[in-house]
Write a protein that holds these residues in place. Structure first.
Motif, PDB file in Angstrom:
ATOM      1  N   ILE A  19     -26.645   2.426   0.634  1.00 47.86           N
ATOM      2  CA  ILE A  19     -25.462   1.778   1.186  1.00 47.86           C
ATOM      3  C   ILE A  19     -25.664   1.439   2.658  1.00 47.86           C
ATOM      4  O   ILE A  19     -25.233   0.404   3.134  1.00 47.86           O
ATOM      5  CB  ILE A  19     -24.239   2.704   1.022  1.00 47.86           C
ATOM      6  CG1 ILE A  19     -23.763   2.627  -0.420  1.00 47.86           C
ATOM      7  CG2 ILE A  19     -23.128   2.311   1.973  1.00 47.86           C
ATOM      8  CD1 ILE A  19     -22.607   3.506  -0.712  1.00 47.86           C
ATOM      9  N   CYS A  20     -26.338   2.303   3.350  1.00 45.43           N
ATOM     10  CA  CYS A  20     -26.420   2.137   4.805  1.00 45.43           C
ATOM     11  C   CYS A  20     -27.093   0.820   5.166  1.00 45.43           C
ATOM     12  O   CYS A  20     -28.227   0.579   4.796  1.00 45.43           O
ATOM     13  CB  CYS A  20     -27.191   3.298   5.427  1.00 45.43           C
ATOM     14  SG  CYS A  20     -27.267   3.117   7.195  1.00 45.43           S
ATOM     15  N   PRO A  21     -26.399  -0.045   5.863  1.00 44.90           N
ATOM     16  CA  PRO A  21     -26.945  -1.368   6.143  1.00 44.90           C
ATOM     17  C   PRO A  21     -28.107  -1.342   7.147  1.00 44.90           C
ATOM     18  O   PRO A  21     -28.859  -2.296   7.226  1.00 44.90           O
ATOM     19  CB  PRO A  21     -25.755  -2.136   6.711  1.00 44.90           C
ATOM     20  CG  PRO A  21     -24.849  -1.092   7.246  1.00 44.90           C
ATOM     21  CD  PRO A  21     -25.039   0.134   6.397  1.00 44.90           C
TER      22      PRO A  21
ATOM     23  N   ARG B 120     -29.719   4.700  14.680  1.00 46.41           N
ATOM     24  CA  ARG B 120     -29.568   3.505  13.850  1.00 46.41           C
ATOM     25  C   ARG B 120     -28.149   3.348  13.310  1.00 46.41           C
ATOM     26  O   ARG B 120     -27.755   2.244  12.931  1.00 46.41           O
ATOM     27  CB  ARG B 120     -30.528   3.552  12.666  1.00 46.41           C
ATOM     28  CG  ARG B 120     -31.959   3.466  13.102  1.00 46.41           C
ATOM     29  CD  ARG B 120     -32.896   3.391  11.925  1.00 46.41           C
ATOM     30  NE  ARG B 120     -34.171   2.874  12.364  1.00 46.41           N
ATOM     31  CZ  ARG B 120     -34.415   1.574  12.471  1.00 46.41           C
ATOM     32  NH1 ARG B 120     -33.516   0.700  12.116  1.00 46.41           N
ATOM     33  NH2 ARG B 120     -35.583   1.161  12.912  1.00 46.41           N
ATOM     34  N   CYS B 121     -27.417   4.429  13.281  1.00 52.45           N
ATOM     35  CA  CYS B 121     -26.091   4.370  12.670  1.00 52.45           C
ATOM     36  C   CYS B 121     -25.165   3.480  13.491  1.00 52.45           C
ATOM     37  O   CYS B 121     -24.990   3.682  14.687  1.00 52.45           O
ATOM     38  CB  CYS B 121     -25.496   5.765  12.569  1.00 52.45           C
ATOM     39  SG  CYS B 121     -23.775   5.729  12.078  1.00 52.45           S
ATOM     40  N   ILE B 122     -24.603   2.486  12.843  1.00 53.36           N
ATOM     41  CA  ILE B 122     -23.722   1.582  13.587  1.00 53.36           C
ATOM     42  C   ILE B 122     -22.253   1.842  13.260  1.00 53.36           C
ATOM     43  O   ILE B 122     -21.392   0.997  13.480  1.00 53.36           O
ATOM     44  CB  ILE B 122     -24.064   0.110  13.304  1.00 53.36           C
ATOM     45  CG1 ILE B 122     -24.019  -0.165  11.801  1.00 53.36           C
ATOM     46  CG2 ILE B 122     -25.416  -0.246  13.872  1.00 53.36           C
ATOM     47  CD1 ILE B 122     -23.957  -1.627  11.479  1.00 53.36           C
ATOM     48  N   HIS B 123     -21.972   3.018  12.753  1.00 51.43           N
ATOM     49  CA  HIS B 123     -20.593   3.387  12.465  1.00 51.43           C
ATOM     50  C   HIS B 123     -19.856   2.361  11.636  1.00 51.43           C
ATOM     51  O   HIS B 123     -18.739   1.979  11.951  1.00 51.43           O
ATOM     52  CB  HIS B 123     -19.823   3.664  13.763  1.00 51.43           C
ATOM     53  CG  HIS B 123     -20.043   5.044  14.271  1.00 51.43           C
ATOM     54  ND1 HIS B 123     -20.924   5.334  15.283  1.00 51.43           N
ATOM     55  CD2 HIS B 123     -19.535   6.225  13.882  1.00 51.43           C
ATOM     56  CE1 HIS B 123     -20.931   6.625  15.515  1.00 51.43           C
ATOM     57  NE2 HIS B 123     -20.110   7.202  14.673  1.00 51.43           N
ATOM     58  N   CYS B 124     -20.517   1.928  10.587  1.00 52.28           N
ATOM     59  CA  CYS B 124     -19.825   0.985   9.715  1.00 52.28           C
ATOM     60  C   CYS B 124     -18.940   1.742   8.731  1.00 52.28           C
ATOM     61  O   CYS B 124     -18.141   1.148   8.022  1.00 52.28           O
ATOM     62  CB  CYS B 124     -20.821   0.117   8.970  1.00 52.28           C
ATOM     63  SG  CYS B 124     -21.732   1.039   7.734  1.00 52.28           S
ATOM     64  N   LEU B 125     -19.125   3.039   8.666  1.00 52.18           N
ATOM     65  CA  LEU B 125     -18.303   3.933   7.844  1.00 52.18           C
ATOM     66  C   LEU B 125     -18.462   3.682   6.353  1.00 52.18           C
ATOM     67  O   LEU B 125     -17.672   4.144   5.553  1.00 52.18           O
ATOM     68  CB  LEU B 125     -16.814   3.814   8.229  1.00 52.18           C
ATOM     69  CG  LEU B 125     -16.503   3.940   9.714  1.00 52.18           C
ATOM     70  CD1 LEU B 125     -15.046   3.650   9.950  1.00 52.18           C
ATOM     71  CD2 LEU B 125     -16.861   5.309  10.226  1.00 52.18           C
ATOM     72  N   ARG B 126     -19.491   2.924   5.989  1.00 46.52           N
ATOM     73  CA  ARG B 126     -19.643   2.614   4.568  1.00 46.52           C
ATOM     74  C   ARG B 126     -20.066   3.838   3.767  1.00 46.52           C
ATOM     75  O   ARG B 126     -19.600   4.051   2.660  1.00 46.52           O
ATOM     76  CB  ARG B 126     -20.650   1.492   4.371  1.00 46.52           C
ATOM     77  CG  ARG B 126     -20.020   0.170   4.736  1.00 46.52           C
ATOM     78  CD  ARG B 126     -20.871  -0.998   4.349  1.00 46.52           C
ATOM     79  NE  ARG B 126     -20.236  -2.190   4.878  1.00 46.52           N
ATOM     80  CZ  ARG B 126     -20.832  -3.344   5.044  1.00 46.52           C
ATOM     81  NH1 ARG B 126     -22.104  -3.471   4.708  1.00 46.52           N
ATOM     82  NH2 ARG B 126     -20.184  -4.364   5.538  1.00 46.52           N
ATOM     83  N   CYS B 127     -20.935   4.654   4.375  1.00 49.51           N
ATOM     84  CA  CYS B 127     -21.346   5.847   3.645  1.00 49.51           C
ATOM     85  C   CYS B 127     -20.145   6.771   3.439  1.00 49.51           C
ATOM     86  O   CYS B 127     -19.896   7.250   2.343  1.00 49.51           O
ATOM     87  CB  CYS B 127     -22.485   6.553   4.366  1.00 49.51           C
ATOM     88  SG  CYS B 127     -22.124   6.988   6.058  1.00 49.51           S
ATOM     89  N   LEU B 128     -19.378   6.924   4.490  1.00 53.35           N
ATOM     90  CA  LEU B 128     -18.213   7.805   4.405  1.00 53.35           C
ATOM     91  C   LEU B 128     -17.257   7.345   3.318  1.00 53.35           C
ATOM     92  O   LEU B 128     -16.685   8.147   2.591  1.00 53.35           O
ATOM     93  CB  LEU B 128     -17.508   7.821   5.760  1.00 53.35           C
ATOM     94  CG  LEU B 128     -16.190   8.545   5.828  1.00 53.35           C
ATOM     95  CD1 LEU B 128     -16.410  10.049   5.651  1.00 53.35           C
ATOM     96  CD2 LEU B 128     -15.501   8.283   7.158  1.00 53.35           C
TER      97      LEU B 128
END
Ligand code: SF4
Ligand code: SF4
Lengths: 249, 534, 713
Positions: free
Chosen positions: A48-50, A67-75
């Protein structure tokens, strides 16, 4: 003018208790993914992580915070275990060994340079100076000229056009000096990555000393980064720090 | 279907009128479902068409889209009518090896920067444009390499000019003792990178030359070839302070390509957050204005409110800047009824304090002295430059995309568009305040009629096609044009942002005022450079 | 040494130089000029020094025309003070000229310059020693005409011709005024020598005194640059060769002051204090107007010229205050004011000459006088820059240089207005004080601009980039003057007594004890100074240096009454010592603290620009524009051109603007006069229609009129 004085008094003290105590107010941070153990059948969450912030290490999934851009998709994916997300904010870490202790620890002047940030990072930096966070009480000051600055705080992926001004600003600083990279963009290029227009991180241009990941890092994380630099708080322990690269000086 | 036919009638009338005005040089077609009237014409007819559309029919300029295909160049000039709420799209084509179009900037001045940008990025020649070059691409870039061309590979770091580049700004002020005052690119405390050259003889700024694109990240280019789910991340991250608005515009575009009707609930919650973002954005502009005039207490008060709004966002949407919320097809997070009322209640609390701040500011004469009659843009200039958003509305151009081209959800809310006529710094401050108040009103209206539907409808695959999505971003009208290819990938993403449009007119406000007013004028515009540079 | 011998030698030598100069080739002239003129100046220095320090006087006759008019001379301390300054100015300028005049051969006749230069010198000495009206007026006229010829030296330039003619016109008008003034004074005097005029003036009525006073003030004011008769000054100073501008400002300007002192203050002794107020107000207005235009000026020499008006204003303000004090019987205060005034004149001659020489050097090496086109030449002309800086600091009245001392004294004497009884006069003093304070502030702005815009930053033109340091023979005179500026700044206690000897006859009292108490010569039991007074000051260190240093002490101090023994006190001598100690201490401390640090020198931070272009730095006009905006009521700039060329509706190709300011004096005084002349001329012209009949009618009408008038008389 007296009405403004009264207004100020009426508002009272708003400043956070950090770093003496832990700040508990809700909404001061969006939290971050943490290393977690995933069951075999739930590995799809990794994809999932873009930006590919997950890395497999045997059964453990490490998170590359840079690398985490806080897209919150994983969450927000149904497969994601709730324990994989922590609501803390002390997630800055030091990249080099450099610290600014001694006379600098309570008197640190910071020049902020926008290397192509989306402005959210800059807003968070300016919030650190506002009443809720007020870094002045910690002895940190924003200064307009790099000539008087000890710390260069860079946000954004460093666009091609900002490379030169950024180097100039660094050159203009007196020793000892440190570079703090604020935001995922400044660490790895973030969503903009590395391209014809963006260098993909400050470390391509200058030696980075403190990394403050997050997109954007909340003010408390930025303060944490500065506290690490001055040796007043411990750094987050990260397994594989990104190399402090330094190309063409 | 009453509405449909009404639109059809309007479109039909308009197309008839255009046919009548322009006789046989153009082909006109209409697409009622997209509120669109397309005009196809050849290059020679273009000036006449533009002139007629702007001066006779009274259309406003929205955006210019350049597209390159294998065999031809296509430029679309998009206009809209705020009276009858439709878009008009003028299309001109040219063979691929003849990248030359007539410049329209003397007819539609808002096209000035658009053309300069296209010239730099595509290598198109706009004949008759007086100032070309040194716009998006700065002195280090070799001539003749245009990053937006299909053949350009965006992943490669760019090979710079061999020699140390020279840079000579164009001066136009001729007066004994005239000089240029450089500001930036790195300037003041925490500022975005941009460069201003003020031509002056001391004291008064005679001409201001902004030099932007220091922050050019090539968003339009790096979006190419990506899946819409990835591009939406770019859409919210190129201008973090208006993230929700831009991701919304992008979602509108791709949803319309996919032909997906987003559930009512998603539409309403989108409005809720879009207005909340506007509310927060305006508070931060107010803070910047107070700061620029040195009114420390008021600036602190506004900063407190801003931080509280940020915390609210984080609490209810999971992110302080509302990132990751919008995805094509709806929202990634639902809000319960209690959440909504809680959000509204606490927003109301902020609003009350904002209102008190407004009252106090209105009675601080030393503060008003620095704003009143400073940085004036008159209505005529605002129209000519096609200014948008609060800046235009402070200059008597009551144009709001939410009313002019009502998009999903705004048809049913009641609100007024605050408008002032003075065009000075104080007028802009008042517009910021009043819009913030209106936003909260819109929020409460939407929450009242929140429907019970899913928040998200997945979009399986994207058909080939193109569409324009638009929103009234906090700073003004934003238009996102997206074209998706047969693989379901974005192959052209065009952003026309309010900051880009308004920075073009910024020099009008800065000229004729003293140096020390410059930072104040800058602050009263409330614009983002990231949004403009992309 | 007997000064009469020196006096003769001086004239013989000068005459010889003039004659020899006539036969020299242009190539030799500069060196010859430098050589002979320096010797003349040294002779004059000797002569005047001898008279000034020993008090020798000399009276005599040049030539007896008739029993009524004798061409006579007299040297007293006042004239020797002026001669001394003149010689101090002439000496360095002459040496400097040897280098400066190198730019002329081939274009202009240097012989002419050399002859005129000597002639001017002689005429100045004659004016200063003249003891009767005829000698005075004759030599004044010679001086005026030589000045005109020298200003117009580069005779083929349109601008120079205009400014030369303007200067000549105004000088002649001044001369006329002075002549008429003398006529009024001489009525019934029986003789034309100054002594008898002075006696005679006591017999004159108030009106005649007032009229003659004003006539002299205006007449001499022309040379001194007094508002409103100074229109010629900035133009002429700018047109003249720079070495001559230095003379104009350092020597001939003083002649105006000399005239006012000699005639208005000495001969017309018995006028009411109203005249003093007139001088005071005119002086302070001149100072303010002068500095305002100096601040906004971009041409370096014009700027210096405007500043000369300012300084002459300050001198006259002091003089006016002195006159008021004297006429009201406050002789001590009068003495102090006169000293302040003359001290400032000395200083002005020194630093203004220095600055003009500097400006000339810059013009020579960069071919431009426009400060907008200069910049960054400090690195290229370090010595010139240093000396110019000394001059700038001095003229801006910053300690420890000389301008500070005299301006400080001037302020102090204005502040003593409380001793006066008349309220209007007090108000006048207060206003003048305020204007002077504003002037002093603006002067700092002006010379910060002058120095920084010319010497610091980046060169704003190719010319400025090409500058090279001046040769030694041009630096030497500047260094000499800079040294004098420093000395007269830090040793006022040695200079004040000398000036006092010259002003004592004017103020009827020597004030040297009141201003420079002889701390070095006092032991405890002096009658003039009480025990406590001395012990107080002993504790403060006023007697440090006693028995080692010559002189009276190092403190300038005005003693008041018993109740309030000290009105004000100051010592630049100690200031400089403290300054040096402090700077040394800071330097040493900084060195110790940063001993271990590596020092890196980087270019100036410019905000991350790729390159800071010269056109991105402040220009002189830009620097002073705030002043122009604040005082726009005075400047009244009129925009003569404001055009925009455009490509199409919204694209500007160029903005062209030009502003013009008509000098306030021109606007308020000169233009109305000109206008009146023109209108009358036009009216008169309309009578001339060309028809014979009409002329015949005019004849008849006038005949009738004459007859009628004649009938009644
Ligand atoms: S928040 Fe987004 S970017 Fe960060 S780890 Fe999760 S999926 Fe990846
Ligand atoms: S890290 Fe995120 S918030 Fe910061 S500049 Fe980059 S995109 Fe914006």
């Amino acid at each position: 003018m007296s009405k403004w004085v009264l207004k100020g008094l009426e508002t009272g003290v708003k400043t956070t208790v950090y770093p003496e105590k832990t700040e508990t107010a809700s909404g001061v941070t969006q939290g971050r993914p943490e290393r977690l153990e995933l069951l075999k059948d739930k590995r799809s969450v990794v994809n999932i992580c873009p930006t590919g912030a997950f890395k497999i290490n045997k059964n453990i999934y490490e998170i590359d915070l840079t690398r985490c851009i806080h897209c919150l998709r994983c969450l927000r994916s149904p497969e994601f275990p709730p324990a994989g997300w922590t609501g803390d904010y002390e997630w800055a870490f030091s990249v080099s060994e450099k610290t600014m202790k001694g006379p600098f620890s309570h008197c640190l002047h910071i020049r902020v340079v926008d290397g192509g940030a989306c402005r959210a990072c800059l807003c968070e930096i300016s919030q650190t100076g506002a009443p809720y966070y007020n870094i002045h009480r910690l002895g940190f000051f924003i200064t307009p000229t790099p000539r008087a600055a000890d710390v260069l705080m860079v946000a954004g992926p460093v666009t091609d056009h900002m490379r030169f001004p950024l180097k100039e600003a660094y050159e203009a600083m007196p020793e000892p000096r440190a570079v703090v990279a604020v935001g995922t963009c400044a660490l790895s290029g973030g969503i903009f990555g590395r391209s014809f227009a963006s260098s993909g991180g400050v470390s391509e241009i200058l030696p980075v000393d403190i990394a403050i990941p997050g997109c954007p890092p909340p003010p408390l994380a930025i303060i944490h980064g500065l506290l690490i630099l001055t040796g007043r708080r411990p750094s987050l322990s990260v397994i594989d720090k990104p190399e402090s690269r330094r190309k063409d000086k | 279907m009453v509405v449909e036919t009404e639109i059809y009638k309007k479109l039909h009338d308009l197309s008839e009128r255009i046919r009548h005005l322009l006789t046989n040089s153009v082909t006109v077609s209409i697409e009622p479902e997209n509120l669109l009237c397309s005009i196809e014409c050849n290059v020679d007819a273009l000036p006449v068409v533009c002139k007629q559309l702007v001066s006779r029919i009274g259309l406003s300029f929205a955006t210019m889209i350049v597209e390159e295909s294998n065999e031809e160049w296509l430029i679309q000039y998009v206009f809209y009518s705020s009276r009858i709420h439709i878009l008009v799209n003028v299309m001109v084509r040219q063979e691929i090896d003849n990248p030359s179009f007539p410049s329209m900037s003397s007819i539609v001045h808002a096209l000035d920067w658009q053309e300069r940008e296209a010239e730099d990025l595509f290598g198109i020649v706009f004949e008759g444009h007086p100032v070309l070059g040194d716009f998006v691409l700065h002195e280090e870039w070799p001539e003749g390499v245009n990053p937006m061309r299909r053949t350009f590979r965006p992943e490669m770091p760019y090979p710079h000019k061999e020699t140390r580049p020279e840079w000579q700004p164009r001066r136009i002020l001729q007066e004994p003792g005239a000089f240029m005052m450089p500001i930036g690119p790195i300037f003041s405390g925490i500022s975005e990178s941009a460069h201003f050259l003020l031509e002056t003889v001391g004291e008064d700024v005679v001409r201001s030359i902004p030099r932007f694109f220091y922050k050019y990240r090539g968003v339009e280019k790096i979006a190419e070839g990506k899946h819409p789910m990835e591009v939406v991340l770019l859409a919210e991250r190129f201008a973090g302070t208006s993230a929700f608005a831009h991701s919304l515009a992008f979602c509108h575009a791709v949803e319309s390509i996919a032909g997906v009707e987003v559930p009512e609930r998603a539409v309403q919650i989108r409005i809720l957050f879009a207005e909340f973002e506007r509310f927060r954005h305006h508070i931060s502009c107010i803070e910047a204005i107070c700061n620029s005039t040195g009114l420390a207490v008021a600036a602190s008060q506004a900063a407190i409110l801003e931080e509280e709004a940020l915390r609210l966002s984080c609490e209810f949407a999971g992110h302080r800047y509302l990132f990751g919320l919008n995805i094509p097809g709806g929202l990634s997070k639902d809000l319960s009824k209690e959440d909504c009322t809680g959000l509204l209640k606490r927003t109301d609390n902020i609003l009350k304090r904002l209102d008190r701040l407004y009252k106090m500011l209105q009675y601080s004469s030393s503060f008003l002295d620095r704003l009143e009659e400073v940085g004036i843009i008159c209505t005529e200039d605002a129209i000519d430059y096609g200014l948008v958003g609060p800046v235009a509305r402070a200059s008597g151009v009551c144009n709001d995309i939410r009313k002019a081209l009502p998009y999903k959800g705004y048809e049913n809310v009641e609100f007024s568009v605050p408008c002032e006529t003075e065009g000075d710094g104080y007028a802009r401050l008042r517009v910021f305040f009043q819009e913030a108040f209106q936003s909260v009103m819109i929020m409460s209206q939407t929450i009242e009629r929140l429907s019970d539907e899913p928040i998200y409808i997945p979009i399986k695959d994207y058909p080939e096609g193109s569409a324009i999505g638009w929103v009234e971003a906090p700073a003004g009208a934003a238009f996102h044009y997206v074209r998706i290819d047969s693989r379901g990938r974005v192959i052209r993403y065009r952003l026309t942002t309010p900051s880009f449009t308004n920075w073009h007119g910024f020099h009008l406000a800065a000229e004729g005022f003293a140096f020390q007013d410059f930072p104040i004028i800058l602050a009263t515009f409330g614009l983002s450079i990231a949004e403009s540079d992309r | 040494m007997d000064i009469s011998l020196l006096f003769e030698v001086f004239f013989i030598f000068s005459a010889g130089s003039i004659v020899m100069g006539l036969f020299l080739s242009d190539r030799r002239s500069p060196v010859f000029l430098a050589f002979t003129a320096s010797i003349s100046s040294i002779l004059l220095l000797w002569l005047s020094g001898e008279s000034l320090f020993t008090g020798q006087t000399l009276h005599g006759e040049f030539y007896r025309i008739s029993s009524l008019s004798v061409l006579s001379y007299s040297i007293d301390r006042l004239s020797s003070l002026f001669m001394f300054i003149t010689a101090l100015v002439y000496l360095p300028v002459s040496i400097y000229s040897a280098g400066y005049l190198k730019k002329y051969p081939g274009r202009y006749r240097l012989t002419t310059f050399s002859v005129l230069y000597h002639l001017l010198f002689v005429s100045i000495v004659l004016i200063l020693t003249a003891a009767d009206v005829v000698t005075f007026l004759l030599s004044w006229e010679v001086m005026s005409i030589t000045c005109y010829l020298l200003v117009n030296y580069e005779y083929d330039k349109e601008e120079n011709i205009r400014s030369g003619l303007l200067m000549l016109t105004m000088s002649e008008a001044g001369f006329l005024a002075v002549t008429v003034g003398f006529l009024i004074l001489a009525k019934g005097a029986g003789s034309l020598d100054f002594a008898s005029l002075r006696l005679n003036s006591q017999k004159l009525g108030d009106t005649s005194l007032w009229v003659s006073f004003m006539l002299f003030l205006i007449g001499f004011g022309v040379k001194a640059g007094l508002v409103p008769v100074n229109a010629w000054l900035p133009r002429a100073y700018a047109s003249a060769p720079s070495n001559f501008s230095a003379i104009l400002s350092g020597a001939t300007l003083n002649l105006g002051i000399y005239g006012i002192i000699r005639i208005n203050a000495e001969i017309l002794q018995s006028v009411t204090h109203g005249t003093g107020v007139v001088v005071l107000v005119a002086g302070s207005v001149s100072a303010l107007v002068g500095i305002l235009y100096a601040v906004t000026e971009d041409d370096m020499k014009r700027m210096l010229a405007h500043s000369s008006i300012e300084n002459s204003g300050i001198i006259l303000t002091g003089l006016g205050a002195g006159l008021v004090f004297r006429e009201t019987g406050h002789y001590v205060l009068a003495g102090i004011a006169f000293i302040a005034s003359l001290y400032h004149m000395v200083n002005h001659s020194l630093f203004k000459t220095l600055l003009f020489l500097g400006a000339g050097g810059i013009e020579l090496k960069t071919t431009t006088r426009s400060m907008n086109r200069l910049g960054g030449i400090f690195k290229l002309m370090p010595w010139t820059g240093l000396f110019f800086l000394v001059g700038a600091i001095s003229i801006a009245a910053l300690p420890p240089f000389n301008g500070f001392v005299s301006e400080w004294l001037s302020f102090q004497s204005l502040l003593q207005a409380s001793a006066l009884r008349s309220v209007p006069v007090k108000v006048a003093f207060a206003l003048s004080g305020a204007m002077l304070a504003l002037t002093a502030g603006l002067a700092v702005t002006c010379f910060v601009k002058a120095f920084s815009m010319s010497f610091l930053g980046i060169a704003r033109s190719e010319d400025a980039r090409r500058a090279v340091e001046l040769p030694f023979r041009m630096k030497l005179p500047m260094g000499f003057l800079a040294l004098l500026c420093l000395i007269s700044g830090i040793l006022p206690t040695y200079i004040i007594p000398v000036i006092d000897t010259a002003t004592a006859p004017l103020s009827h009292q020597s004030v040297v004890d009141e201003l420079v108490p002889p701390f070095f010569q006092l032991s405890d039991g002096s009658t003039k100074f009480s025990k406590e007074f001395i012990s107080d000051f002993h504790d403060l260190g006023a007697q440090v240096g006693k028995d080692i240093l010559p002189g009276r002490g190092l403190v300038v101090l005005h003693r008041g009454t018993e109740k309030n023994p000290v009105v004000y006190a100051m010592s630049t001598s100690y200031t400089i010592v403290v300054l040096i100690l402090l700077i040394g201490a800071v330097y040493i401390t900084a060195n110790i603290l940063t001993r271990k640090r590596k020092v890196t020198i980087r270019t100036c931070w410019n905000g991350g620009l790729r390159q800071l272009l010269p056109e991105m730095t402040y220009t002189a006009t830009g620097f002073s524009n705030p002043v122009r905006v604040i005082f726009s009521a005075i400047f009244r700039p009129s925009i003569v051109r404001d055009t925009r060329t455009i490509f199409s509706s919204r694209f500007r190709a160029a903005i062209m603007r030009e502003r013009k300011e008509i000098h306030i004096v021109d606007r308020l005084f000169i233009q109305p006069v000109l206008k009146a002349f023109r209108t009358t001329a036009r009216l008169a012209a309309s009578m001339h229609t060309g028809s014979v009949n009409i002329y015949a009618m005019y004849v008849i009408i006038s005949l009738v009129l004459v007859l009628i008038v004649g009938e009644f008389i």
